[in-house]
Motif scaffolding. Structure first.
Motif, mmCIF file in Angstrom:
data_model
loop_
_atom_site.group_PDB
_atom_site.id
_atom_site.type_symbol
_atom_site.label_atom_id
_atom_site.label_comp_id
_atom_site.label_asym_id
_atom_site.label_seq_id
_atom_site.Cartn_x
_atom_site.Cartn_y
_atom_site.Cartn_z
ATOM 1 N N LEU A 23 34.491 46.238 65.294
ATOM 2 C CA LEU A 23 34.112 47.437 66.059
ATOM 3 C C LEU A 23 35.334 48.321 66.319
ATOM 4 O O LEU A 23 35.242 49.550 66.308
ATOM 5 N N CYS A 44 29.993 54.887 65.983
ATOM 6 C CA CYS A 44 30.091 53.712 66.871
ATOM 7 C C CYS A 44 28.817 53.454 67.677
ATOM 8 O O CYS A 44 28.418 52.300 67.867
ATOM 9 N N ALA A 65 35.864 48.995 72.367
ATOM 10 C CA ALA A 65 34.729 48.072 72.416
ATOM 11 C C ALA A 65 34.896 47.095 73.581
ATOM 12 O O ALA A 65 33.925 46.786 74.292
ATOM 13 N N GLU A 114 35.950 52.148 65.262
ATOM 14 C CA GLU A 114 36.359 53.148 66.252
ATOM 15 C C GLU A 114 37.583 53.920 65.723
ATOM 16 O O GLU A 114 37.675 55.132 65.876
ATOM 17 N N ASP A 123 36.395 56.242 63.060
ATOM 18 C CA ASP A 123 35.590 57.309 63.668
ATOM 19 C C ASP A 123 36.482 58.356 64.360
ATOM 20 O O ASP A 123 36.204 59.551 64.305
ATOM 21 N N LYS A 126 26.250 51.221 66.099
ATOM 22 C CA LYS A 126 26.516 49.774 66.176
ATOM 23 C C LYS A 126 26.051 49.221 67.523
ATOM 24 O O LYS A 126 25.515 48.120 67.620
ATOM 25 N N THR A 142 32.654 54.631 71.690
ATOM 26 C CA THR A 142 32.017 53.368 72.107
ATOM 27 C C THR A 142 32.001 53.263 73.632
ATOM 28 O O THR A 142 30.974 52.949 74.241
#
Ligand code: NDP
Length: 487
Positions: free
Chosen positions: A86, A183, A106, A90, A93, A186, A155
């Protein structure tokens, strides 16, 4: 494309596409590489997401609080197990350094889900004795809440909104910034894995028009926005048309005051964290650093030495401190402010340019920058830059600095460094800000409320306070005797 999701939107427990929506690309800010291609939500997608959230909310609200708590807790556990993947997403992203995303994104989302799971299980009202009657209150969910996110913490923003919303029994439809669309998808997958009803947390992609359509949808009970002050004004007004609840987490131009008795290394560390972390793209940054005149030159010399040691580079390299800004457009905006700073007479201490060399050729990199001799009227001291640009202002007295620190339309955060305990609390009490840090800066653990005053926003995220902004009180009055009627 290395981060292409199965489809653009996540609705009713599954990925959904509608190619009729405007196509857009997601780029990795470090290289300019296209990492995903998506479509903005059409009105049909928005209606589908809202209808599914309405259904899910009714089911979710009927669950026992402890059952809801379990889902949030499981989601937190899944996030922690997948932290590495994750965090990489991120970084792709946003372009933020993996060194940061591994510990701040995260994982802070997981903290939020875990902490609000405990709140979900303990949500209760009060009982009021009234003689021959009594009343009790219950905290009820609002319904479907819309979350609209900025691009700096995709996130964390999704989790900070979803965790209290779901804990209170609401459903959420979330629209990420179109700059960082990946994100939140997810997170939507993880909620389903954790056992949430389909539709409890839906993600729809899009630009401002999608946000505006969600904010005014007939089934929207609340809008929580993280974004700039101008967008906040529009969304607040749109929400008001339907008497919808709001939380507005908006921009800032926060003061950080360093008194002459401060621990200098700590104060410099705080100022650097409060200006350069996430390449300066943090709403609560202490971008106006007021330093007492007697220590000013010592402060600037050491600040320049430490700033010089910051490593810019490939965000996926664990040794990199700072990645690029989110986009070329953001770099142009920040460079524009740097030029204004120079033109208006501020003294450039360090930085101020774009790093050279092959490694930086295709990314929107910018050097961490410090200006001294900044005065209150300069553009760089008044407007939110959202990049790694620190303005240092000199001051003489406590009264003077408080007046100047408060002389802004913003009021998100403030900080101060001093060893004088009385002064610390006295000054914290007089600074007009939603959160004030003493001898540290920019720490936002989930346990404490976060949000702004004045133009920086309305409502609070995190802490018990957030529960009040995702629920409403119902009062039940119970008579214990007969009705005393004159008729
Ligand atoms: P914007 O205000 O440009 O956008 C925020 C979100 O709102 C985006 O998803 C955007 O969509 C959407 N949006 C834009 N116009 C509308 C509209 N009319 N109706 C509904 N939604 C709309 O902010 P940025 O993304 O540029 O983020 C930076 C800003 O966010 C800074 O000012 C920063 O201070 C603030 N921020 C505040 C935080 C806080 O907690 N107080 C935390 C983080 C950032 P799109 O991107 O697709 O245009």
């Amino acid at each position: 494309m290395r981060a292409q999701p199965k489809a653009s939107h996540f609705i009713d427990g599954a990925y959904v596409e509608d190619a009729a929506g405007k196509a857009f690309e997601s780029r990795y800010a470090a290289t300019g590489e296209v990492i995903a291609k998506l479509h903005s939500a059409t009105p049909a997608i928005i209606d589908q997401a809202m209808a599914s959230a309405v259904r899910a909310q009714q089911e979710w609200a009927s669950w026992l609080p402890v059952e809801r708590a379990r889902v949030l807790r499981r989601a937190a556990d899944i996030i922690r197990v997948r932290n590495e993947a994750l965090s990489e997403l991120e970084t792709l992203d946003t372009g933020k350094a993996i060194q940061e995303t591994l510990v701040a994104d995260a994982s802070s989302g997981a903290d939020s889900l875990e902490w609000f799971s405990a709140q979900a299980a303990s949500l209760s009202g009060e009982s009021v004795p009234l003689g021959n009657a009594f009343a009790y209150t219950v905290r009820e969910p609002l319904g479907v809440c819309v979350g609209i996110g900025a691009w700096n913490y995709p996130t964390q923003i999704a989790c900070w909104k979803a965790a209290p919303a779901l804990a209170c029994g609401n459903a959420m439809v979330f629209k990420p910034s179109e700059m960082t669309p990946l994100c939140a998808l997810k997170l939507a997958e993880i909620f389903i894995e954790a056992g949430a009803p389909k539709g409890l947390f839906n993600v729809v992609q899009g630009f401002g028009d999608v946000g505006a359509a969600l904010a005014t949808h007939k089934d929207t009970a609340k809008v929580s926005l993280t974004g700039s002050v101008p967008t906040g004004g529009k969304v607040y007004a749109a929400a008001a048309s339907g008497m919808r609840h709001v939380t507005m987490e908006l921009g800032g131009k926060s003061p950080l005051v360093v008194f002459e008795d401060a621990d200098l290394e700590d104060a410099i560390g705080g100022a650097m964290l409060g200006n350069f972390y996430s390449t300066g793209q943090i709403c609560s940054n202490g971008t106006r650093v007021f330093v007492q005149k007697s220590i000013l030159e010592k402060f600037l010399t050491r600040l320049a030495e430490r700033t010089k040691a910051i490593r810019l580079g490939d965000p996926l390299d664990p040794d990199t401190h700072l990645g690029p800004l989110i986009s070329e457009g953001q770099r142009e905006k920040v460079m524009g402010y740097i030029e204004k700073g120079k033109a208006e007479g501020a003294r450039l201490v360090i930085g101020g340019g774009v790093p050279g060399g092959e490694a930086f050729a295709n990314g929107s990199y910018i050097e961490p920058t410090v200006f001294a001799d900044v005065t209150d009227d300069m553009t760089i001291a008044r407007e939110e830059i959202f990049g790694p640009v620190m303005s240092v202002l000199a001051f003489d007295t406590e009264d003077e600095v408080i007046e100047r620190a408060n002389g802004t339309e913003f009021g998100l955060a403030a900080g101060l460094f001093t060893k004088d305990i009385s002064r610390a609390h006295r000054v914290a009490g007089r600074l007009a800000a939603g959160i004030c840090w003493i001898n540290t800066y920019n720490l936002t653990p989930v346990e404490i409320p976060f949000g702004g005053v004045k133009h920086s926003g309305f409502g609070r995220e995190n802490g018990r306070a957030a529960m009040e902004f995702y629920s409403q009180v119902k009062t039940v009055h119970v008579a214990l005797g007969g009705v005393d009627s004159p008729y």
